[in-house]
Design a protein around this motif. Sequence first.
Motif, short mmCIF file in Angstrom:
data_model
loop_
_atom_site.label_atom_id
_atom_site.label_comp_id
_atom_site.label_asym_id
_atom_site.label_seq_id
_atom_site.Cartn_x
_atom_site.Cartn_y
_atom_site.Cartn_z
N PRO A 152 0.83 -1.21 0.00
CA PRO A 152 0.00 0.00 0.00
C PRO A 152 0.86 1.26 0.00
N PRO A 153 0.29 2.40 -0.41
CA PRO A 153 1.05 3.66 -0.41
C PRO A 153 1.14 4.27 1.00
N SER A 154 1.49 3.45 1.96
CA SER A 154 1.58 3.88 3.36
C SER A 154 2.87 3.35 3.94
N ALA A 155 3.75 4.25 4.38
CA ALA A 155 5.01 3.81 4.97
C ALA A 155 4.77 3.00 6.24
N THR A 156 3.75 3.34 6.98
CA THR A 156 3.45 2.62 8.22
C THR A 156 3.04 1.18 7.92
N LEU A 157 2.16 0.99 6.94
CA LEU A 157 1.73 -0.36 6.59
C LEU A 157 2.87 -1.17 5.98
N ILE A 158 3.74 -0.50 5.21
CA ILE A 158 4.91 -1.19 4.66
C ILE A 158 5.82 -1.65 5.78
#
Length: 356
Positions: free
Chosen positions: A115-121
């Motif tokens: 996903p385009p989310s650093a947190t989820l990555i």
Amino acid sequence: MRKVVHVDADAFFASVELRDDPSLRGKAVAVAYHGPRSVVTTATYEARQYGVRSALPLRTALARCPHLIVIEPRMDAYREASRIIQGVFHEFTDLVEPLSLDEAYLDVTTSKRGPPSATLIAQEIRRLVRERTGGLTVSAGVSYNKLLAKLGSGMNKPDGLTVILPEQADALLARLSVGDFYGIGPVTAGKLERMGIKTGADLRARSLPELTSAFGSHGAHMYAIARGIDERPVDPSDDRKSVGTEDTYDTDLRTLPEMLAKLPGLSERTSRHLTRHGLAGRVVAVKVKFANFELLTRQQRLPAPVQAPEEIERVARRLLTADLIGGRAVRLLGVSVSALLDPQGRDVAVPLFRLV
């Protein structure tokens, strides 16, 4: 705005040992070579409760924790675990900047997957590392620059994830002790405290001219980090990677001739490693650790790459000077070669876990 993740394995060497020998779990364990001048490389969190930490002399660690279990390092096992962890990083981005076997910066502003989310990555990286390494854990910090991402990764160890948003940075930095800022070592922190600068808020209150007058160019660095400013990109280039050798001595070296006498052996071993991998390099560096654990490095970029031991030693001798030593006792010396090239003169990407 960049999306930066800093990932740091938890008690990496010790965690590999506990994974491979479950009987060690829950015990105070340190990884260290045996010897009168040995230092702890990593300790379990149970050992840290007794004040046993990385870089602590082993004999001090044993005095603080007499029941400490000391295990000799197994570098091949650590390199293999590092290879797996680094492989996970590269599934998400090619902008990976390894700092050591067990930590790296990642720029996931534009990721290859997920996903385009650093947190989820970061959450997915932590899950995959645990799954693929047989239970090793990493902590991650997520923010908009390297300074804050690295700060975040250390805030909720072990097995933690900390996100520092832009609107949170000022208040967080203001309450930090100056010694908690990356790049401010114990000596500099002591000098700052003697100037009445004890927190990030105190540091931020000082002007740029005042800090540069007291600390030179490092003062400008401190002025910036107190404000959360860090423009460094995540750098996947290989100029910072090196092949080298270092020795910690059982007895401090006290004279320059003693120190110079160690360079032929260090240069020979460094040359041997370069030759084994078919490499040469354009930068030679000397590393010096003093008896008080202060660390200095000096390097020189050369017009032509070197590989032969006598060439490496010749440059190292120019770098290891009386002015550098300043009459101080030395406990460690190292010689390394970086800006690496293959036999055809092409830049090479040498995985960090293969370097010596």
